[in-house]
Scaffold this motif. Structure first.
Motif, PDB file in Angstrom:
ATOM      1  N   LEU A 135       6.352 -26.667 -21.348  1.00 33.49           N
ATOM      2  CA  LEU A 135       5.434 -25.845 -21.222  1.00 33.49           C
ATOM      3  C   LEU A 135       4.676 -26.047 -20.146  1.00 33.49           C
ATOM      4  N   GLU A 136       4.178 -27.292 -19.794  1.00 34.76           N
ATOM      5  CA  GLU A 136       3.451 -27.678 -18.640  1.00 34.76           C
ATOM      6  C   GLU A 136       4.076 -27.290 -17.362  1.00 34.76           C
ATOM      7  N   ARG A 137       5.409 -27.360 -17.311  1.00 34.51           N
ATOM      8  CA  ARG A 137       6.110 -26.949 -15.930  1.00 34.51           C
ATOM      9  C   ARG A 137       6.359 -25.660 -15.964  1.00 34.51           C
ATOM     10  N   LEU A 138       6.020 -24.801 -16.766  1.00 33.80           N
ATOM     11  CA  LEU A 138       6.096 -23.313 -16.635  1.00 33.80           C
ATOM     12  C   LEU A 138       5.332 -22.762 -15.564  1.00 33.80           C
ATOM     13  N   PRO A 139       5.818 -21.862 -14.846  1.00 36.35           N
ATOM     14  CA  PRO A 139       4.596 -21.206 -13.778  1.00 36.35           C
ATOM     15  C   PRO A 139       3.808 -20.342 -14.428  1.00 36.35           C
ATOM     16  N   GLN A 140       2.709 -19.873 -13.804  1.00 34.82           N
ATOM     17  CA  GLN A 140       1.679 -18.981 -14.098  1.00 34.82           C
ATOM     18  C   GLN A 140       2.411 -17.907 -14.938  1.00 34.82           C
ATOM     19  N   HIS A 141       3.224 -17.246 -14.262  1.00 35.59           N
ATOM     20  CA  HIS A 141       3.868 -16.184 -14.807  1.00 35.59           C
ATOM     21  C   HIS A 141       5.486 -16.380 -15.076  1.00 35.59           C
ATOM     22  N   PRO A 142       5.589 -17.130 -16.540  1.00 40.57           N
ATOM     23  CA  PRO A 142       7.018 -17.524 -16.527  1.00 40.57           C
ATOM     24  C   PRO A 142       8.164 -16.353 -16.788  1.00 40.57           C
ATOM     25  N   ASP A 143       9.212 -16.644 -16.818  1.00 42.13           N
ATOM     26  CA  ASP A 143      10.004 -15.650 -17.110  1.00 42.13           C
ATOM     27  C   ASP A 143      10.364 -15.577 -18.731  1.00 42.13           C
ATOM     28  N   PRO A 144      10.533 -14.355 -19.244  1.00 43.90           N
ATOM     29  CA  PRO A 144      10.525 -14.360 -20.469  1.00 43.90           C
ATOM     30  C   PRO A 144      11.751 -15.042 -21.245  1.00 43.90           C
ATOM     31  N   THR A 145      12.667 -15.147 -20.557  1.00 48.38           N
ATOM     32  CA  THR A 145      13.925 -15.789 -21.123  1.00 48.38           C
ATOM     33  C   THR A 145      13.353 -17.518 -21.535  1.00 48.38           C
ATOM     34  N   ASP A 146      12.628 -18.049 -20.718  1.00 52.05           N
ATOM     35  CA  ASP A 146      12.254 -19.427 -20.525  1.00 52.05           C
ATOM     36  C   ASP A 146      11.270 -19.431 -21.760  1.00 52.05           C
ATOM     37  N   VAL A 147      10.300 -18.327 -21.971  1.00 52.37           N
ATOM     38  CA  VAL A 147       9.543 -18.481 -23.059  1.00 52.37           C
ATOM     39  C   VAL A 147      10.048 -18.283 -24.262  1.00 52.37           C
ATOM     40  N   ARG A 148      11.256 -17.338 -24.286  1.00 53.50           N
ATOM     41  CA  ARG A 148      12.134 -17.324 -25.699  1.00 53.50           C
ATOM     42  C   ARG A 148      12.601 -18.780 -25.832  1.00 53.50           C
ATOM     43  N   ALA A 149      13.271 -19.374 -24.982  1.00 50.29           N
ATOM     44  CA  ALA A 149      13.803 -20.533 -25.092  1.00 50.29           C
ATOM     45  C   ALA A 149      12.887 -21.644 -25.784  1.00 50.29           C
ATOM     46  N   ILE A 150      11.720 -21.794 -25.598  1.00 47.69           N
ATOM     47  CA  ILE A 150      10.610 -22.691 -26.067  1.00 47.69           C
ATOM     48  C   ILE A 150      10.318 -22.152 -27.314  1.00 47.69           C
ATOM     49  N   ALA A 151      10.108 -21.100 -27.498  1.00 48.59           N
ATOM     50  CA  ALA A 151       9.877 -20.389 -28.851  1.00 48.59           C
ATOM     51  C   ALA A 151      10.981 -20.871 -29.731  1.00 48.59           C
ATOM     52  N   ASP A 152      12.320 -20.891 -29.387  1.00 50.97           N
ATOM     53  CA  ASP A 152      13.201 -20.938 -30.357  1.00 50.97           C
ATOM     54  C   ASP A 152      13.362 -22.569 -30.645  1.00 50.97           C
ATOM     55  N   ARG A 153      13.093 -23.396 -29.653  1.00 50.34           N
ATOM     56  CA  ARG A 153      12.725 -24.707 -29.936  1.00 50.34           C
ATOM     57  C   ARG A 153      11.440 -25.042 -31.025  1.00 50.34           C
ATOM     58  N   LEU A 154      10.729 -24.360 -30.947  1.00 54.54           N
ATOM     59  CA  LEU A 154       9.550 -24.516 -31.808  1.00 54.54           C
ATOM     60  C   LEU A 154       9.901 -24.035 -33.304  1.00 54.54           C
ATOM     61  N   HIS A 155      10.724 -22.725 -33.272  1.00 59.19           N
ATOM     62  CA  HIS A 155      11.129 -22.505 -34.643  1.00 59.19           C
ATOM     63  C   HIS A 155      12.069 -23.323 -35.189  1.00 59.19           C
ATOM     64  N   THR A 156      13.018 -23.840 -34.489  1.00 60.93           N
ATOM     65  CA  THR A 156      13.922 -25.018 -34.812  1.00 60.93           C
ATOM     66  C   THR A 156      13.184 -26.155 -35.404  1.00 60.93           C
ATOM     67  N   LEU A 157      12.191 -26.576 -34.565  1.00 59.95           N
ATOM     68  CA  LEU A 157      11.375 -27.819 -35.240  1.00 59.95           C
ATOM     69  C   LEU A 157      10.920 -27.331 -36.374  1.00 59.95           C
ATOM     70  N   ALA A 158      10.289 -26.442 -36.468  1.00 64.21           N
ATOM     71  CA  ALA A 158       9.390 -25.795 -37.684  1.00 64.21           C
ATOM     72  C   ALA A 158      10.532 -25.801 -39.000  1.00 64.21           C
ATOM     73  N   ASP A 159      11.673 -25.444 -38.967  1.00 63.98           N
ATOM     74  CA  ASP A 159      12.556 -25.251 -39.802  1.00 63.98           C
ATOM     75  C   ASP A 159      12.881 -26.552 -40.167  1.00 63.98           C
TER      76      ASP A 159
END
Length: 64
Positions: A33-57
């Motif tokens: 998350l800290e390495r993301l640029p000011q306006h990240p690509d939506p695919t990068d954000v989705r990839a991180i969100a998927d990792r958070l969902h996996t961790l939550a599960d």
């Protein structure tokens, strides 16, 4: 009649990675998350969100 079996020596070891602890997983996600640029690509954000969902599960499964 069966053919003779020739066994060849194998010098291979399996390297099985152990699962990361929740703390290590969270640390990796925060670093990404800290390495993301000011306006990240939506695919990068989705990839991180998927990792958070996996961790939550994973955490929900551990408490069940």
């Amino acid at each position: 009649m069966a053919a003779p079996v020739i066994r060849l020596p194998v010098r291979r070891r399996l390297h099985i990675a152990r699962p990361l602890t929740p703390t290590q997983t969270i640390g990796g996600i925060v670093e990404d998350l800290e390495r993301l640029p000011q306006h990240p690509d939506p695919t990068d954000v989705r990839a991180i969100a998927d990792r958070l969902h996996t961790l939550a599960d994973r955490l929900e499964g551990a408490t069940a």
